[in-house]
Design a protein around this motif. Structure first.
Motif, PDB file in Angstrom:
ATOM      1  N   ARG A  73      64.564  42.105  18.375  1.00 54.39           N
ATOM      2  CA  ARG A  73      64.481  43.466  18.191  1.00 54.39           C
ATOM      3  C   ARG A  73      65.152  43.986  17.159  1.00 54.39           C
ATOM      4  NH1 ARG A  73      66.125  48.101  19.231  1.00 54.39           N
ATOM      5  NH2 ARG A  73      68.372  47.141  19.945  1.00 54.39           N
ATOM      6  N   ARG A  74      66.427  43.654  16.906  1.00 52.35           N
ATOM      7  CA  ARG A  74      67.421  44.192  15.825  1.00 52.35           C
ATOM      8  C   ARG A  74      66.715  43.876  14.513  1.00 52.35           C
ATOM      9  NH1 ARG A  74      73.424  44.906  17.928  1.00 52.35           N
ATOM     10  NH2 ARG A  74      72.907  45.934  19.832  1.00 52.35           N
ATOM     11  N   LEU A  75      66.316  42.366  14.453  1.00 49.10           N
ATOM     12  CA  LEU A  75      65.700  42.087  13.191  1.00 49.10           C
ATOM     13  C   LEU A  75      64.543  42.974  12.625  1.00 49.10           C
ATOM     14  CD1 LEU A  75      65.988  39.993  10.803  1.00 49.10           C
ATOM     15  CD2 LEU A  75      64.522  38.516  12.204  1.00 49.10           C
ATOM     16  N   GLY A  76      63.641  43.282  13.669  1.00 49.62           N
ATOM     17  CA  GLY A  76      62.510  44.173  13.486  1.00 49.62           C
ATOM     18  C   GLY A  76      62.779  45.339  13.174  1.00 49.62           C
ATOM     19  N   SER A  77      63.703  46.057  13.936  1.00 47.13           N
ATOM     20  CA  SER A  77      64.042  47.378  13.602  1.00 47.13           C
ATOM     21  C   SER A  77      64.966  47.631  12.409  1.00 47.13           C
ATOM     22  CB  SER A  77      64.793  48.027  14.773  1.00 47.13           C
ATOM     23  OG  SER A  77      65.941  47.387  15.207  1.00 47.13           O
ATOM     24  N   GLU A  78      65.822  46.692  12.216  1.00 50.36           N
ATOM     25  CA  GLU A  78      67.111  47.072  11.022  1.00 50.36           C
ATOM     26  C   GLU A  78      66.596  46.305  10.015  1.00 50.36           C
ATOM     27  OE1 GLU A  78      70.634  46.293  12.721  1.00 50.36           O
ATOM     28  OE2 GLU A  78      70.398  47.595  14.222  1.00 50.36           O
ATOM     29  N   GLY A  79      65.910  45.391   9.850  1.00 57.21           N
ATOM     30  CA  GLY A  79      65.185  44.462   8.809  1.00 57.21           C
ATOM     31  C   GLY A  79      66.169  43.338   8.536  1.00 57.21           C
ATOM     32  N   PRO A  80      65.746  42.475   7.657  1.00 55.71           N
ATOM     33  CA  PRO A  80      66.487  41.181   7.576  1.00 55.71           C
ATOM     34  C   PRO A  80      67.832  41.558   6.794  1.00 55.71           C
ATOM     35  CG  PRO A  80      64.664  41.446   6.060  1.00 55.71           C
ATOM     36  CD  PRO A  80      64.597  42.490   6.889  1.00 55.71           C
ATOM     37  N   ASN A  81      68.583  40.521   6.715  1.00 50.37           N
ATOM     38  CA  ASN A  81      70.030  40.483   6.176  1.00 50.37           C
ATOM     39  C   ASN A  81      69.674  39.996   4.711  1.00 50.37           C
ATOM     40  OD1 ASN A  81      72.820  40.683   5.713  1.00 50.37           O
ATOM     41  ND2 ASN A  81      72.946  38.190   6.462  1.00 50.37           N
ATOM     42  N   GLU A  82      69.482  40.922   4.058  1.00 50.44           N
ATOM     43  CA  GLU A  82      69.166  40.696   2.547  1.00 50.44           C
ATOM     44  C   GLU A  82      69.011  41.768   1.739  1.00 50.44           C
ATOM     45  OE1 GLU A  82      65.377  38.448   2.092  1.00 50.44           O
ATOM     46  OE2 GLU A  82      64.270  40.012   2.798  1.00 50.44           O
ATOM     47  N   LEU A  83      69.495  41.617   0.369  1.00 47.71           N
ATOM     48  CA  LEU A  83      69.243  42.956  -0.492  1.00 47.71           C
ATOM     49  C   LEU A  83      68.081  43.367  -0.657  1.00 47.71           C
ATOM     50  CD1 LEU A  83      71.845  42.101  -3.267  1.00 47.71           C
ATOM     51  CD2 LEU A  83      72.102  43.587  -1.225  1.00 47.71           C
ATOM     52  N   GLU A 116      68.259  35.982   8.931  1.00 51.18           N
ATOM     53  CA  GLU A 116      68.023  36.607  10.008  1.00 51.18           C
ATOM     54  C   GLU A 116      69.194  36.903  10.968  1.00 51.18           C
ATOM     55  OE1 GLU A 116      66.096  33.006  11.810  1.00 51.18           O
ATOM     56  OE2 GLU A 116      64.571  33.050  10.410  1.00 51.18           O
ATOM     57  N   VAL A 117      70.465  36.825  10.332  1.00 52.09           N
ATOM     58  CA  VAL A 117      71.584  37.563  11.054  1.00 52.09           C
ATOM     59  C   VAL A 117      71.447  38.794  11.241  1.00 52.09           C
ATOM     60  CG1 VAL A 117      74.016  37.664  10.934  1.00 52.09           C
ATOM     61  CG2 VAL A 117      73.022  35.541  10.231  1.00 52.09           C
ATOM     62  N   ALA A 163      77.798  44.612   9.628  1.00 46.49           N
ATOM     63  CA  ALA A 163      77.037  45.137   8.768  1.00 46.49           C
ATOM     64  C   ALA A 163      76.281  44.110   8.015  1.00 46.49           C
ATOM     65  CB  ALA A 163      77.860  46.091   7.775  1.00 46.49           C
ATOM     66  N   THR A 164      74.900  44.466   8.083  1.00 44.70           N
ATOM     67  CA  THR A 164      73.980  43.457   7.144  1.00 44.70           C
ATOM     68  C   THR A 164      73.352  43.962   6.029  1.00 44.70           C
ATOM     69  OG1 THR A 164      72.111  43.511   8.652  1.00 44.70           O
ATOM     70  CG2 THR A 164      73.777  41.957   9.370  1.00 44.70           C
ATOM     71  N   GLY A 165      72.665  42.979   5.084  1.00 42.03           N
ATOM     72  CA  GLY A 165      71.694  43.679   3.975  1.00 42.03           C
ATOM     73  C   GLY A 165      72.535  44.766   3.114  1.00 42.03           C
ATOM     74  N   GLY A 166      71.889  45.663   3.073  1.00 42.79           N
ATOM     75  CA  GLY A 166      72.350  46.712   2.053  1.00 42.79           C
ATOM     76  C   GLY A 166      73.635  47.371   2.610  1.00 42.79           C
ATOM     77  N   ALA A 167      73.745  47.312   4.099  1.00 45.52           N
ATOM     78  CA  ALA A 167      75.080  48.039   4.511  1.00 45.52           C
ATOM     79  C   ALA A 167      76.268  47.357   4.273  1.00 45.52           C
ATOM     80  CB  ALA A 167      75.011  48.189   5.967  1.00 45.52           C
TER      81      ALA A 167
END
Length: 843
Positions: A21-31, A122-123, A202-206
């Motif tokens: 669910r979080r992967l879908g709502s917050e997006g993948p862990n990448e720039l 996917e983290v 924090a993941t990705g851009g955060a």
């Protein structure tokens, strides 16, 4: 990992459903990355092309005239044109997307009470990461459990010292990379020691790395110059074509009274003038160019890099992992009283304590290349001192204390092994003046051979409480270990190629001057002076700009000084390519004309700031990319010259009969068929054309040189006018002989096809070809065009659709004569007036 750490720590982590669910709502862990074009978007863009509009209007006019077969054929050609373009561009998008998709690191996470590996992208936030020595941290995380955990955060901070981590307490500080005792680990950092469990915050851009990456991504990049120049030419030709078409419609309608025929004549003129192949050629060449460069180990992130590669005059490269293999090996040993030894084969037993202590001072399961090399060299020397002992504690690097120590216990005693900078080890051992002098002389001798030198010491210590600092042990100095990072075998020849191509290679490194000079000499960077970071800092911009002209090696350079050097080279008029891997390298990569990030050891931020990504971190791949960049630009120029040239006879044959009051030769259907020849030729033959002989023996191209230069346009017009004169002559002779209108049209049409093939051959090479062999792609095109021409010649149905008559033997001979004569005339013209001036191309 076989057992789930969650069972030990009492942690179960997120559920798989919550993670999804979080992967879908917050997006993948990448720039974030720029979105590619979807197939519907490509179709919409293709439908906007002027040439397609002309084909559709032409089909409608044929319907109104009652010529339904011609209308259907023209509409089918329009559909085929759309399909070919969509397939080509969709394939290009897939190729580029696949090239951008570098393999992401994997992470060990705890979910549903079990540990398993997932892709780094996917983290999600609140995932539990299991961290062990050698792991690359997938996201910013708060440590819940930490056992002797140390991390290398140099990619974020630029500091080479590993930092010690501790588990979070009640009072949690703000996230800030760098410094000891923090409870945070950061995306992109490496666990160099110990293990732990951390909760992702924090993941990705955060993440800390993502924030820098996003700020760099927000910096706008200019549209590629070739694209701007090509669009300007297309707009100018479209405007001119529209004006001429309107005039033709008016004149034809007023003079001959048939306005529908006037529409067809106007459409034919518009299609003949509009060089819509320019944009197709550029898109195909850039996509295929990126693919070809990727085969050489270099990922192209921006099309502008392909244009600029042929203009590079300065190539700034780091040392470790680019010129060298980033694979340390023990090359030399020195011990007081024992002298020198090389660890090839059996090592004198006098050096066994030195090797054994170096292994004991390293990680048990090494990841760092230096410690891997120490383990490899000392595997046969580790004896009774290490056997049966357990690691009781480790002392990490500290600011001002450039050494590490490991404490080893057994039932009876305790041994402490230390390694680090020679000066630090000498201080720990309290060496006397004579001993210190001998050590310094040995260090200088090793550094002069390009080695990284570490000192090794050992101490006995009673069992019981351990001190807080390494300084409180009574160390004995054992000697020095010299480690070498072998130069890549391909580097000397690659640098020699750069020199022959007029490209200045500059090495920028943080190593000591003696080490930098040794590696530079090995690599072939022998000319020029060496500047240190302190010297660069002491120079103002004006003086620095003068000094860099004679400098080829920069040593002890800090990351922020790289940016200043790039700016200095650019102010001096250079076109600069710069390599880098860390976050701190991002500004210099962004500022360079060609930023080259490391694919294996580089950060996502460095990749986002770069125009190229070196997938294998090999300097030789950069030179291959430059070579391919020159080839690609040459081939783009050849294709553009051909397009310019081929539209001259097509437009002339469409307009000439109208001006002379004769029946029209070419209608929309004929020009559409010719476009079916021209587009594949440009995309297939010219893109696959081999490089010019001596491509790396000529100086870099002027970056301000226009693709559509006066010389290139003049050469194209000369070719086109020569072809038009021959075709006009054969048309006039056929008219004078009183041949039927459809036979005249057939004769001129096939002669025009032959002339197009002659123009292909004339533009394929502006200089000698290696071996003079005909490329496979050209053979395919010649066979396809020959087959279609034979079909049109033999099939009465095809001739009826094209409104052309049968060819007689004399007509076939005339067609062949025009093609061969034009080929010979263009070859002679090239010898007298070369289309593009070249320096000496001899090998």
């Amino acid at each position: 990992m076989s057992t789930a750490p969650s069972q030990v720590a009492g942690l179960s982590g997120l559920t798989s459903a919550e993670a999804a669910r979080r992967l879908g709502s917050e997006g993948p862990n990448e720039l974030p990355r720029s979105a590619g074009r979807s197939v519907p978007r490509i179709i919409v863009d293709v439908l906007r092309e002027p040439m397609l509009s002309l084909l559709l209007v032409g089909g409608g006019v044929y319907f109104l005239l009652g010529e339904r077969i011609e209308a259907v054929v023209l509409l089918l050609l329009a559909t085929l044109s759309v399909a070919i373009t969509v397939v080509q561009e969709a394939r290009s998008e897939r190729v580029l997307e696949a090239l951008r998709d570098l393999s992401a690191p994997r992470a060990l996470v705890i979910r549903d009470g079990e540990s398993f590996r997932v892709a780094g992208r996917e983290v999600v936030r609140d995932d539990l990461l299991v961290l062990e020595q050698g792991d690359r941290v997938a996201a910013d995380a708060l440590l819940l459990i930490a056992s002797d955990l140390h991390a290398d955060e140099s990619l974020l901070t630029g500091e080479s010292l590993h930092v010690r981590k501790q588990a979070a307490r009640e009072e949690i500080p703000d996230r800030r990379p760098g410094g000891d005792g923090q409870p945070y680990v950061y995306s992109g950092s490496m666990i160099t020691r110990g293990n732990g469990i951390a909760r992702v915050v924090a993941t990705g851009g955060a993440s800390e790395m993502g924030r820098i990456g996003q700020s760099l991504a927000d910096v706008g990049t200019a549209s590629p110059r070739l694209r701007r120049e090509t669009l300007a030419i297309i707009r100018a030709c479209a405007a001119a074509g529209a004006l001429v078409s309107l005039l033709v419609i008016l004149l034809y309608g007023l003079m001959r009274g048939s306005w529908l025929d006037a529409m067809l004549a106007g459409i034919a003129i518009g299609m003949s003038v509009l060089p819509e192949e320019f944009s197709v050629v550029l898109a195909v060449f850039m996509a295929m160019g990126a693919w070809r460069i990727a085969q050489a180990g270099v990922l192209t992130r921006r099309a502008a890099a392909i244009e600029t590669l042929g203009s590079a005059t300065v190539l700034c490269t780091d040392k470790t992992g680019t010129l060298t293999e980033n694979r340390m090996e023990v090359a030399r040993l020195w011990a007081p009283g024992a002298g020198w030894a090389e660890p090839a084969g059996a090592v004198d037993q006098r050096f066994h304590p030195l090797l054994e202590a170096s292994v004991m001072a390293s990680a048990v399961s090494p990841v760092d290349p230096m410690e891997v090399a120490l383990h490899a060299a000392g595997s046969g020397a580790v004896g009774k001192q290490a056997n049966g002992r357990t690691l009781a504690r480790g002392y990490a690097l500290q600011p001002g204390q450039l050494s590490v120590s490991n404490v080893w216990d057994d039932e009876d005693d305790r041994i402490v092994a230390a390694k680090g900078a020679p000066e630090t080890i000498a201080s720990l051992c309290a060496l006397g003046a004579d001993e210190h002098g001998a050590m310094t002389e040995a260090v200088e001798e090793m550094a002069g051979r390009g080695m990284r030198v570490i000192g090794v010491a050992i101490a006995d210590h009673p069992l019981g409480p351990l001190p807080d600092s390494q300084k409180e042990f009574d160390f004995r100095f054992l000697g020095l270990v010299g480690l070498a990072d072998p130069l890549r075998a391909t580097v000397p020849e690659a640098i020699a190629q750069c020199r022959r191509a007029g490209i200045k290679v500059v090495m920028i490194t943080g190593d000591y001057p003696a080490t930098a000079r040794f590696i530079a000499d090995q690599a072939g960077i022998r000319d020029g002076e060496l500047l240190t970071g302190d010297e660069v800092a002491a120079l103002d911009d004006v003086v620095l700009a003068n000094r860099i002209r004679s400098a080829t090696v920069f040593a002890r350079i800090m990351p922020e000084q790289k940016l200043r050097l790039v700016q200095a080279f650019r102010r001096d008029g250079g076109v600069v390519a710069m390599t880098g891997d860390g976050v701190n390298d991002a500004p210099s990569l962004k500022a360079a004309d060609i930023g080259i990030a490391m694919g294996r050891r580089g950060t996502d931020v460095a990749r986002e700031a770069s125009t190229l990504v070196l997938l294998d971190d090999d300097f030789g791949s950069i030179v291959k990319a430059i070579r391919l960049g020159r080839r690609i630009y040459d081939n783009v120029r050849k294709a553009m010259a051909f397009i310019f040239a081929v539209h001259v006879p097509i437009a002339g044959l469409a307009l000439l009969p109208l001006l002379l009051g004769k029946p029209l030769l070419l209608g929309p259907i004929h020009i559409a068929l010719l476009e079916m020849i021209i587009d594949p030729v440009c995309a297939l033959v010219f893109e696959a054309e081999r490089e010019e002989r001596g491509v790396m023996r000529r100086p870099p191209r002027d970056p301000h040189e226009a693709l559509f230069s006066r010389r290139m346009v003049g050469w194209s017009l000369a070719q086109g006018l020569l072809a038009l004169s021959l075709l006009g002559g054969i048309w006039w002779m056929a008219m004078e002989q009183g041949l039927p209108e459809n036979e005249v049209r057939g004769l001129v049409f096939f002669a025009l096809v032959g002339s197009i093939l002659a123009l292909i051959v004339a533009n394929l090479s502006s200089g000698p070809r290696s071996g003079g062999r005909i490329s496979r792609s050209l053979l395919i095109v010649l066979a396809a065009v020959g087959g279609l021409s034979l079909l049109a010649y033999l099939s009465a149905a095809v001739r009826a659709v094209l409104n052309i008559g049968p060819l007689h033997f004399a007509d076939v001979a005339a067609v062949a004569a025009v093609a061969l004569l034009l080929t010979a005339l263009l070859a002679g013209l090239k010898r007298v007036v070369p289309p593009i001036p070249r320096p000496d191309q001899s090998r």
